[in-house]
Design a protein around this motif. Structure first.
Motif, short mmCIF file in Angstrom:
data_model
loop_
_atom_site.label_atom_id
_atom_site.label_comp_id
_atom_site.label_asym_id
_atom_site.label_seq_id
_atom_site.Cartn_x
_atom_site.Cartn_y
_atom_site.Cartn_z
N LEU A 236 0.60 -0.67 -0.21
CA LEU A 236 0.27 -0.39 -0.06
C LEU A 236 1.25 1.02 -0.06
O LEU A 236 0.46 1.71 -0.68
CB LEU A 236 -0.85 0.12 1.28
CG LEU A 236 -2.31 -0.76 1.10
CD1 LEU A 236 -2.17 -0.66 2.61
CD2 LEU A 236 -2.74 -0.31 -0.05
N ILE A 237 2.16 1.36 1.31
CA ILE A 237 2.96 2.63 1.17
C ILE A 237 3.36 2.58 -0.63
O ILE A 237 3.93 4.07 -0.95
CB ILE A 237 3.88 2.09 1.75
CG1 ILE A 237 3.32 2.38 3.31
CG2 ILE A 237 4.98 3.41 1.62
CD1 ILE A 237 2.97 3.43 3.53
N SER B 99 8.96 4.85 5.00
CA SER B 99 7.69 4.34 6.13
C SER B 99 7.55 2.94 4.86
O SER B 99 6.86 2.04 6.21
CB SER B 99 6.87 5.06 4.90
OG SER B 99 5.14 5.26 5.06
N ILE B 100 8.09 2.06 4.81
CA ILE B 100 8.52 0.94 3.88
C ILE B 100 8.88 0.45 5.14
O ILE B 100 8.92 -0.88 5.69
CB ILE B 100 9.18 0.37 2.59
CG1 ILE B 100 8.16 1.05 1.52
CG2 ILE B 100 9.60 -0.44 2.96
CD1 ILE B 100 8.45 1.49 0.06
N LEU B 101 10.31 0.43 6.01
CA LEU B 101 10.90 0.13 6.96
C LEU B 101 9.79 0.04 8.34
O LEU B 101 10.00 -1.28 8.53
CB LEU B 101 12.09 1.11 6.69
CG LEU B 101 12.61 0.63 5.94
CD1 LEU B 101 14.74 0.97 6.06
CD2 LEU B 101 13.53 -1.11 6.04
N VAL B 102 9.49 1.36 8.38
CA VAL B 102 8.13 1.36 9.49
C VAL B 102 6.97 -0.06 9.52
O VAL B 102 6.95 -0.06 10.78
CB VAL B 102 8.18 2.64 9.83
CG1 VAL B 102 6.94 2.54 11.40
CG2 VAL B 102 9.29 3.09 9.95
N THR B 103 6.37 -0.18 8.30
CA THR B 103 5.23 -0.76 8.34
C THR B 103 6.03 -1.98 8.71
O THR B 103 5.03 -2.99 9.15
CB THR B 103 4.63 -0.47 6.84
OG1 THR B 103 4.33 0.77 7.00
CG2 THR B 103 3.36 -1.75 6.19
N GLU B 104 7.22 -2.30 7.49
CA GLU B 104 7.27 -3.73 7.66
C GLU B 104 8.07 -4.33 9.24
O GLU B 104 7.70 -5.56 9.17
CB GLU B 104 8.25 -3.70 6.88
CG GLU B 104 8.82 -5.67 6.23
CD GLU B 104 10.15 -5.79 5.43
OE1 GLU B 104 10.80 -6.39 5.39
OE2 GLU B 104 9.87 -4.79 5.23
N LEU B 105 8.85 -3.00 9.89
CA LEU B 105 9.17 -3.67 11.21
C LEU B 105 9.28 -3.91 12.56
O LEU B 105 9.29 -3.84 13.57
CB LEU B 105 11.14 -3.41 10.79
CG LEU B 105 12.06 -3.88 9.50
CD1 LEU B 105 13.40 -3.15 9.65
CD2 LEU B 105 11.81 -5.58 9.71
N HIS B 106 8.36 -2.68 12.82
CA HIS B 106 7.99 -1.42 13.80
C HIS B 106 7.50 -2.54 15.00
O HIS B 106 7.75 -2.29 15.61
CB HIS B 106 7.26 -0.58 14.05
CG HIS B 106 5.65 -1.18 13.66
ND1 HIS B 106 4.94 -1.13 12.08
CD2 HIS B 106 4.19 -1.56 14.74
CE1 HIS B 106 3.99 -2.20 12.24
NE2 HIS B 106 3.40 -1.98 13.16
#
Length: 410
Positions: A280-281, A298-305
Motif C-alpha cells: 500500500l505504501i 515508511s516501508i521499513l517502519v510498516t514492515e519492522l516496527h
C-alpha cells in the motif's frame, strides 16, 4: 495606487504568532505601472510582481469567475478599478481576508477579526465551494490552529461536505493534495487534518489507505482504544510531540496501514499486516509525489516496527540483523527514527499515552555499542571482501553482549 499587507501576515500578527511570509495587494495599478516602478513580473495567469528590494510578492487586486469544474476552472482578471473588498472576497476564510494599509489601519469587510476573537474558521462567501482545494486548506488550518482552540464553523463544514459529495475533489492534482498534506503533517496537531477530512468524507476519496483503517478492531490486550484508525491518529499525535520530522510523522501515520487488507476472518490478530502495508505504501507513493526519504522510511517502519516492541527478548544476532536491514551503519539516523516511531505506536493507545518506552532506550544503547566496532581496524588487520562484513558482525555482537552486562534502563 495603494498597497496593502494581506492574508496570513495580518492574521498571524493579530494572533501574536511569528510572521513567516508577507503578501501584498496593490489596488489601482496596472502591470505597466508596476514594471515602471522596478517590480519584476512573474506568472502568466494573473499579475504578480516581485519587489527587488525585499523579494516579497505584490499582486494586483483581482477577482475571478467560475467557468468550469475543479480548482482550475476559473477566469481571473485584474483591472485598476477592482476594489480591495472585491479582492478579499475571493479568499477562503475570513481570518485570511483582512488587510492592513501603510498606516497600520485594518480593512476587515468580512469580520475576520471577530472570528479570530471567537476562534472560528469561517468561509468568506458562497464562492467557497467553487474551489475544492479549500477543503484541504481548511483542514490544514484546523490542524495549525487547534492549539489556539479554533473550530470550523458549522456552515463551513456543510460546504466542505457538499464539495466532497459533488465529486469536486477528483479534479485536484496529486501534487496539490500532497502539498497541503505535507504542510498539515508539520503543523502542531497534524491528526486534526485527517480527522477533519474524514468528518467531511474527503479522507475516503483522497487517502483511502487511512480511511479504511477505521472500524477495524485490534486486540484489546494491546489496543484499549480498539479501533485501528483511531490508533493511527493517536500515534500521529504522539509522534508530533516527539519530532518535527515529516518523514517520522508520515511513517507513524501509515505504520499499521496493512491491517486494512487483512481478511476479516483474521481480525483482530492481523497476521502479516507488515508485508501487506508495504504494497500500500508503494502504491500511494506512486500516486503522490512523495520524496524517497519518506517512502523508504515508511516501508521499513510498516514492515519492522513490531519487532522493536519485543526487542529485549530477541537474540543479539537478530538485533544486529535488524541494524543491517535498516542500513543503520550508513544511515545511523534511522535508529532514532525507528525508536521514535515505535514509541509513538506504543503510546498511541488509550490510557498508555504517558508510558515509559524502555525499548527505545534499549535500541539506542545497543546501537551505540555496535558502533564502537571500527571497520577500519578490521581492514588493517588484513580482512578483505565479505570477510570484513562477517568479522564486523561478529565483533558487533560481542560488543553488544559485553555492554549489556552493565546496561541499566534509565
Amino acid at each position: 495606487m495603494k498597497i496593502f499587507l494581506v492574508g496570513g501576515a495580518v492574521r498571524d500578527r493579530l494572533l501574536d504568532l511569528p510572521i513567516q511570509d508577507k503578501d501584498w495587494v496593490v489596488v489601482g495599478a496596472t502591470p505597466e505601472m508596476m514594471i515602471k516602478k522596478g517590480y519584476h513580473q512573474v506568472g502568466n495567469d494573473f499579475p504578480v510582481f516581485i519587489n527587488p528590494q525585499n523579494g516579497e510578492e505584490y499582486s494586483l487586486a483581482r477577482t475571478e469567475r467560475k467557468i468550469g469544474k475543479g480548482y482550475s476552472g476559473f477566469v481571473t482578471w485584474s483591472t485598476p478599478d477592482i476594489t480591495l473588498e472585491q479582492d478579499l472576497k475571493r479568499r477562503d476564510l475570513t481570518i485570511n481576508a483582512i488587510a492592513c494599509d501603510d498606516q497600520g489601519k485594518l480593512v476587515d469587510p468580512y469580520n475576520g477579526q471577530n472570528d479570530i476573537i471567537n476562534r472560528k474558521l469561517r468561509h468568506v462567501s458562497s464562492a467557497f465551494n467553487e474551489d475544492p482545494l479549500r477543503v484541504l486548506r481548511v483542514a490544514r488550518f484546523a490542524a495549525s490552529f487547534a492549539h489556539l482552540n479554533f473550530q470550523i464553523a458549522h456552515d463551513t463544514k456543510k460546504l466542505m461536505y457538499q464539495i466532497t459529495q459533488d465529486g469536486e475533489l477528483s479534479s485536484l492534482t496529486t501534487e496539490r493534495i500532497w502539498r497541503e498534506t505535507q504542510k498539515a503533517l508539520v503543523s502542531k496537531n497534524p491528526q486534526i487534518y485527517f480527522h477533519v477530512l474524514r468528518e467531511c468524507g474527503a479522507l475516503r476519496i483522497l487517502i483511502p489507505e487511512i480511511n479504511n483503517l477505521f472500524g477495524i478492531p485490534s486486540p484489546i490486550k494491546w489496543h484499549p482504544e480498539i479501533d485501528t484508525g483511531l490508533h493511527a491518529l493517536m500515534s500521529l499525535t504522539i509522534s508530533a510531540a516527539l519530532s518535527n520530522s515529516v518523514d517520522i510523522r508520515f511513517a507513524t501515520l501509515f505504520h499499521d496501514v496493512g491491517k486494512s487488507l487483512t481478511p476479516r476472518n483474521q481480525w483482530p490478530s492481523h497476521h502479516n499486516h507488515g508485508q501487506l502495508g508495504v504494497s500500500l505504501i508503494k502504491s500511494l507513493c506512486k500516486r503522490w509525489p512523495i520524496p524517497n526519504t519518506i517512502r523508504n522510511l515508511s516501508i521499513l517502519v510498516t514492515e519492522l516496527h513490531d519487532k522493536i516492541h519485543t526487542i529485549e527478548n530477541q537474540s543479539i544476532e537478530s538485533l544486529v540483523n535488524f541494524f543491517n536491514r535498516i542500513d543503520a551503519w550508513r544511515k545511523p539516523y534511522r535508529v532514532e527514527q525507528m525508536a521514535i516511531i515505535s514509541e509513538a505506536d506504543a503510546r498511541g493507545r488509550a490510557g498508555l499515552e504517558n508510558i515509559k518506552y524502555k525499548q527505545g532506550y534499549y535500541l539506542r544503547y545497543t546501537f551505540k555499542l555496535a558502533q564502537s566496532v571500527s571497520s577500519k581496524t578490521i581492514v588493517k588487520e588484513g580482512f578483505e571482501g565479505m570477510k570484513v562484513f562477517e568479522e564486523l558482525t561478529k565483533r558487533r555482537i560481542i560488543a553488544i553482549k559485553d555492554g549489556l552486562t552493565v546496561f541499566k534502563i534509565l
